[in-house]
Design a protein around this motif. Structure first.
Motif, PDB file in Angstrom:
ATOM      1  N   LEU A  55       0.817  -1.200   0.000  1.00 32.36           N
ATOM      2  CA  LEU A  55       0.000   0.000   0.000  1.00 32.36           C
ATOM      3  C   LEU A  55       0.860   1.263   0.000  1.00 32.36           C
ATOM      4  CD1 LEU A  55      -2.691  -1.138   2.594  1.00 32.36           C
ATOM      5  CD2 LEU A  55      -2.748  -1.358   0.102  1.00 32.36           C
ATOM      6  N   ILE A  56       0.278   2.357  -0.503  1.00 39.00           N
ATOM      7  CA  ILE A  56       0.985   3.622  -0.688  1.00 39.00           C
ATOM      8  C   ILE A  56       0.468   4.657   0.314  1.00 39.00           C
ATOM      9  CG2 ILE A  56       1.328   5.555  -2.276  1.00 39.00           C
ATOM     10  CD1 ILE A  56       1.126   3.522  -4.564  1.00 39.00           C
ATOM     11  N   PHE A  57       1.404   5.288   1.045  1.00 35.51           N
ATOM     12  CA  PHE A  57       1.038   6.293   2.036  1.00 35.51           C
ATOM     13  C   PHE A  57       1.798   7.592   1.741  1.00 35.51           C
ATOM     14  CE2 PHE A  57       0.533   2.126   3.941  1.00 35.51           C
ATOM     15  CZ  PHE A  57      -0.749   2.200   4.461  1.00 35.51           C
TER      16      PHE A  57
ATOM     17  N   ILE B  48      -2.679  20.994   9.107  1.00 34.70           N
ATOM     18  CA  ILE B  48      -2.233  19.954  10.029  1.00 34.70           C
ATOM     19  C   ILE B  48      -1.682  18.783   9.204  1.00 34.70           C
ATOM     20  CG2 ILE B  48      -2.909  18.356  11.861  1.00 34.70           C
ATOM     21  CD1 ILE B  48      -2.986  21.289  12.675  1.00 34.70           C
ATOM     22  N   PRO B  49      -0.418  18.342   9.432  1.00 35.98           N
ATOM     23  CA  PRO B  49       0.155  17.239   8.651  1.00 35.98           C
ATOM     24  C   PRO B  49      -0.464  15.901   9.042  1.00 35.98           C
ATOM     25  CG  PRO B  49       1.704  17.965  10.333  1.00 35.98           C
ATOM     26  CD  PRO B  49       0.550  18.927  10.387  1.00 35.98           C
ATOM     27  N   LEU B  50      -0.964  15.174   8.060  1.00 32.06           N
ATOM     28  CA  LEU B  50      -1.579  13.869   8.272  1.00 32.06           C
ATOM     29  C   LEU B  50      -1.054  12.871   7.244  1.00 32.06           C
ATOM     30  CD1 LEU B  50      -5.322  14.986   8.811  1.00 32.06           C
ATOM     31  CD2 LEU B  50      -3.619  14.483  10.572  1.00 32.06           C
ATOM     32  N   THR B  51      -1.254  11.582   7.515  1.00 31.79           N
ATOM     33  CA  THR B  51      -0.832  10.519   6.605  1.00 31.79           C
ATOM     34  C   THR B  51      -2.064   9.890   5.972  1.00 31.79           C
ATOM     35  OG1 THR B  51       1.149  10.031   7.906  1.00 31.79           O
ATOM     36  CG2 THR B  51       0.381   8.320   6.412  1.00 31.79           C
ATOM     37  N   PHE B  52      -2.062   9.808   4.630  1.00 34.26           N
ATOM     38  CA  PHE B  52      -3.197   9.266   3.900  1.00 34.26           C
ATOM     39  C   PHE B  52      -2.781   8.055   3.063  1.00 34.26           C
ATOM     40  CE2 PHE B  52      -5.225  13.064   5.154  1.00 34.26           C
ATOM     41  CZ  PHE B  52      -6.584  12.970   4.880  1.00 34.26           C
ATOM     42  N   LEU B  53      -3.661   7.074   3.026  1.00 33.61           N
ATOM     43  CA  LEU B  53      -3.549   5.966   2.082  1.00 33.61           C
ATOM     44  C   LEU B  53      -4.041   6.452   0.737  1.00 33.61           C
ATOM     45  CD1 LEU B  53      -3.392   2.888   1.252  1.00 33.61           C
ATOM     46  CD2 LEU B  53      -5.743   2.709   2.091  1.00 33.61           C
ATOM     47  N   LEU B  54      -3.259   6.202  -0.310  1.00 28.86           N
ATOM     48  CA  LEU B  54      -3.685   6.557  -1.666  1.00 28.86           C
ATOM     49  C   LEU B  54      -4.475   5.389  -2.239  1.00 28.86           C
ATOM     50  CD1 LEU B  54      -3.312   9.017  -3.507  1.00 28.86           C
ATOM     51  CD2 LEU B  54      -1.482   7.776  -4.652  1.00 28.86           C
TER      52      LEU B  54
ATOM     53  N   THR C 174      -2.711  13.331  16.483  1.00 32.15           N
ATOM     54  CA  THR C 174      -2.813  14.764  16.244  1.00 32.15           C
ATOM     55  C   THR C 174      -3.682  15.410  17.312  1.00 32.15           C
ATOM     56  OG1 THR C 174      -2.637  14.345  13.870  1.00 32.15           O
ATOM     57  CG2 THR C 174      -3.454  16.495  14.526  1.00 32.15           C
ATOM     58  N   ASP C 175      -3.281  16.584  17.779  1.00 30.86           N
ATOM     59  CA  ASP C 175      -4.043  17.273  18.821  1.00 30.86           C
ATOM     60  C   ASP C 175      -5.429  17.685  18.330  1.00 30.86           C
ATOM     61  OD1 ASP C 175      -2.002  17.027  20.617  1.00 30.86           O
ATOM     62  OD2 ASP C 175      -1.120  18.971  20.140  1.00 30.86           O
ATOM     63  N   HIS C 176      -5.469  18.297  17.155  1.00 34.90           N
ATOM     64  CA  HIS C 176      -6.758  18.759  16.659  1.00 34.90           C
ATOM     65  C   HIS C 176      -6.642  19.129  15.189  1.00 34.90           C
ATOM     66  CE1 HIS C 176      -4.705  22.567  17.351  1.00 34.90           C
ATOM     67  NE2 HIS C 176      -5.554  23.099  16.491  1.00 34.90           N
TER      68      HIS C 176
ATOM     69  N   VAL D 133      -2.197   6.089  10.409  1.00 34.15           N
ATOM     70  CA  VAL D 133      -2.865   6.404   9.144  1.00 34.15           C
ATOM     71  C   VAL D 133      -4.122   7.184   9.486  1.00 34.15           C
ATOM     72  CG1 VAL D 133      -3.883   5.496   7.022  1.00 34.15           C
ATOM     73  CG2 VAL D 133      -1.986   4.282   8.102  1.00 34.15           C
ATOM     74  N   ASN D 134      -4.254   8.366   8.904  1.00 32.12           N
ATOM     75  CA  ASN D 134      -5.352   9.250   9.270  1.00 32.12           C
ATOM     76  C   ASN D 134      -6.525   9.213   8.301  1.00 32.12           C
ATOM     77  OD1 ASN D 134      -2.551  11.047   9.929  1.00 32.12           O
ATOM     78  ND2 ASN D 134      -3.948  10.653  11.628  1.00 32.12           N
TER      79      ASN D 134
END
Length: 460
Positions: free
Chosen positions: A62-64, A72-78, A93-95, A156-157
């Motif tokens: 899988l690709i992240f 806000i920096p987040l990690t997503f699955l493509l 993440t705080d918020h 993973v967000n």
């Protein structure tokens, strides 16, 4: 002539002028609304360069990628298999501030009913600061059970799908672990077409589909398949009059969808043909009817082609031209393997692990008005956060099952090595390494340490 005269007279009256002005105003408003609607969920090119490079992390095929959501920096699955941008976890993440929120329902793969989600509009998404969407819709899932972080071992967000792919040429280079985004211009298509083999695709319900030939034991079928880079398996097929589960097979946990756990059977088919590309003996997942009950299938779809096959190519998606391009990469000849232990291992969080460290100290003493330095060494404990792993599922009649391992056992050691020294990807690679490999494990169950061992067995 009489009718024309009446019209000319009306044009001179104030009411006609007002109505005409109102008509023009309504036309302008209509065009503005149309422009705003089209502008939603559209990434804008924010660089003078003609190509954008986006590094990605690859785990379990899988690709992240990193995405800024409202700064806000987040990690997503493509994932080409989803139409909407979905956010389901903010545990690291705080918020994050969201705008214009309303409730909706979401259905997907799994053995449960639809789940509640919130739709938020007007969000800003940034990728590498070079692709920016200032008005993006996000679906926020409220279910605590929806958390894919445990399955891949990193936070993973969310999931990013159609809206990333729809406006540009998107090249996925699995060799270099990078995505290259090109402005959707003809010159780039010409360059790509010289290096890649082109395949026609259809974009239906914001997802790409292609046709391939699947060779089962006794027949060849033309299969319309969802192209799904967010599915870590090689191939999924849905049973019908032409498609039956092949023998031998075994029942297995296939994964987690938006509507719960997905179960089914795994087997091999003889071949999958993508024109000149011939993939021998791929492993196929056959999800059961309960797991796909909530999925609205497009006409004639019989399954999905997943990342265990797609990672063997470098790929270019061109949604605007209904095309996909493939080129073999270094993984093309890899054998199709599977987890021979029967264990599904998930990340459970982190634990503090003490580690002895030496501390050197210099001691200064005073003797007869002079200074003297003496070196001393002492030991101290340094605590570090290390991963913690849980057995999420044990396949019935598998080597792990016969060895007495159970769901919710916590891994302590693997082959006499502390489990926290492995990444989740390394554990999964070990469990599908080779037939006859002996695996020793220690697990904790109800406060007791249990030692056992088993041998990997190939049943397909």
């Amino acid at each position: 002539m009489f009718f024309l005269s009446i019209v000319l007279l009306l044009k001179e009256c104030p009411i006609y002028k007002f109505l005409s002005m109102l008509k023009n105003l309504l036309l302008i408003v209509s065009l503005l609304i149309s422009f705003l609607i089209q502008g939603q969920n559209q990434f804008q090119w924010n660089t003078k360069n003609s190509k954008i490079k986006i590094p990605f992390k690859q785990i379990n095929n899988l690709i992240f990628i990193k995405v800024l959501v409202n700064d806000i920096p987040l990690t997503f699955l493509l994932d080409t298999g989803v139409a909407e941008t979905v956010l389901f976890s903010l545990e690291e993440t705080d918020h994050v501030k969201f705008f214009n929120v309303e409730k909706t329902m979401l259905k997907g793969l799994g053995n449960e009913d639809a789940i509640t989600a919130l739709r938020s509009s007007g969000n800003t998404l940034k990728i590498s600061d070079k692709l920016i969407d200032p008005s993006h819709d996000v679906l926020i899932i409220l279910e605590e059970d929806i958390n894919f972080s445990t399955m891949v071992g990193i936070p993973v967000n969310g999931i990013l799908g159609y809206h990333f792919f729809k406006d540009f040429l998107i090249e996925i280079d699995y060799d270099r672990k990078a995505i290259f985004v090109y402005e959707n211009k003809e010159k780039y298509r010409n360059k790509i077409s010289r290096r890649y083999q082109e395949f026609p695709i259809s974009i239906e319900d914001k997802k790409p589909y292609l046709k391939a030939k699947a060779v089962l034991s006794d027949k060849t079928i033309t299969a319309k398949l969802l192209v799904d880079v967010g599915n870590s398996d090689a191939l999924w097929l849905f049973e019908n009059d032409d498609i039956t589960v092949q023998i031998p097979n075994f029942e297995d946990f296939l994964g987690r969808g938006f509507s719960g756990d997905i179960f089914g059977k795994r087997a091999r088919i003889s071949k999958l043909s993508l024109d000149t590309f011939q993939l021998e003996n791929p492993i196929v997942a056959f999800p059961d009817s309960i797991s796909i009950k909530n999925v609205k299938l497009v006409p004639d779809r019989v399954g999905s082609i997943g990342a265990e096959i797609l990672r063997r190519f470098n790929i270019v998606f061109d949604y605007a031209s209904n095309s996909m391009y493939l080129k073999k990469n270094g993984d093309y000849t890899d054998a199709f393997s599977f987890n021979m232990s029967g264990l599904e291992i998930h990340h459970k969080g982190k634990q503090w692990i003490p580690k002895p460290v030496e501390i050197n100290r210099t001691k200064i003493t005073f003797q007869s008005g002079e200074t003297a330095a003496t070196q001393t060494t002492s030991l101290a404990l340094e605590f570090k956060l290390k991963p913690l792993y849980r057995i999420a599922n044990v396949r019935t009649n598998s080597p792990a099952d016969f060895a007495g391992l159970k769901k919710d056992d916590m891994l302590v050691s693997i082959n006499k090595k502390p489990a926290y020294l492995y990444s989740l990807q390394q554990i999964n690679a070990l469990l599908k390494s080779k037939e006859g490999e002996k695996i020793k494990m220690e697990v904790e169950r109800n406060g007791q340490i249990i030692a056992t061992e088993f041998v990997l067995k190939k049943i397909l």
